[in-house]
Design a protein around this motif. Structure first.
Motif, short mmCIF file in Angstrom:
data_model
loop_
_atom_site.label_atom_id
_atom_site.label_comp_id
_atom_site.label_asym_id
_atom_site.label_seq_id
_atom_site.Cartn_x
_atom_site.Cartn_y
_atom_site.Cartn_z
N ARG A 174 0.51 -1.11 -0.20
CA ARG A 174 0.09 -0.17 0.22
C ARG A 174 0.73 1.34 -0.03
N LEU A 186 -0.78 -4.90 2.05
CA LEU A 186 -0.73 -5.01 1.25
C LEU A 186 0.15 -5.67 0.32
N GLN A 220 -2.10 -3.03 -9.26
CA GLN A 220 -2.92 -2.05 -9.26
C GLN A 220 -1.81 -1.05 -9.57
N ALA A 246 -0.27 -5.32 -4.94
CA ALA A 246 0.44 -3.43 -5.76
C ALA A 246 0.67 -3.42 -7.12
#
Length: 223
Positions: free
Chosen positions: A39, A62, A70, A67
């Motif tokens: 994160r 996370l 994303q 990650a």
């Protein structure tokens, strides 16, 4: 020449600090930040706009897989993710490659190997180091079940030569090595690679290698 901007994401402080020292010693590389979990990495990328993220897999809050997903999901993303793994290949590395990682690097890599890996992925290429690829193949050898039908249908779109090039990519060969083996010009290989990625809807050579094992174009031996 502008420096390659790097973010290091790892929950181990010694790893972050060690890689920072090694990379900052390179004239064309600059570590612009560190992240302690996935994160934090996503937030730091938005804040610092690095070119490359060195991403650990197993992190709190996370993990590196989500990650990576994303960070590389948006079509216009510019950041490249280089996955960090231990000598014994992390069982989740191939998941990170599916998520969009540009390659993977051993945590015990030398300073020269580390810098080389950063430069390779920053240039838009995939890092398929043969010694790590061998362990990736072993992971696929342990996966049960037959290839999913939609994947096999996508393979059928390739020509015989493109399928041959795909198999060589999966073995970790560079364009020059493929050209030498097939006795063709390197530019011809580059054209084949480009067409393969387009037909299969893949991001780069790393995902092409994963695809080749998932579909059975290359049969893992487990060794």
């Amino acid at each position: 020449m502008p420096s390659i901007r790097v973010l290091i994401a790892d929950d181990q402080m010694l790893v972050r600090q060690g890689f920072t020292v090694l990379l900052n010693a390179e004239p064309d590389i600059e570590v612009v930040g560190q992240a302690v979990d996935g994160r934090d990495a996503v937030a730091k990328v938005a804040e610092l706009a690095p070119d490359v993220v060195l991403m650990d897999i197993r992190m709190p809050v996370l993990d590196g897989i989500e990650a990576t997903r994303q960070l590389t999901g948006p079509a216009d993303t510019a950041v490249k993710v280089l996955v960090l793994t231990t000598f014994d290949l992390d069982e989740y590395v191939y998941e990170a490659l599916r998520a969009g990682a540009a390659g993977f690097l051993l945590k015990d890599a030398s300073a020269a190997e580390l810098a080389h890996a950063v430069r390779v992925v920053a240039a838009g290429d995939a890092l398929l180091a043969p010694n790590v690829t061998k362990r990736l193949i072993a992971e696929f050898a342990r996966l049960p079940g037959a290839p999913r039908r939609p994947l096999r249908e996508r393979v059928a779109e390739l020509t015989e030569r493109e399928t041959e090039v795909l198999a060589l990519i999966a073995q970790g060969l560079s364009n020059a090595e493929i050209a030498e083996q097939l006795v063709v010009a390197e530019q011809t290989v580059k054209t084949h690679v480009s067409r393969i990625l387009t037909k299969l809807g893949l991001r780069d050579r790393t995902q092409a290698a994963v695809f080749a094992y998932e579909t059975g174009v290359v049969r893992p031996t487990g060794g």
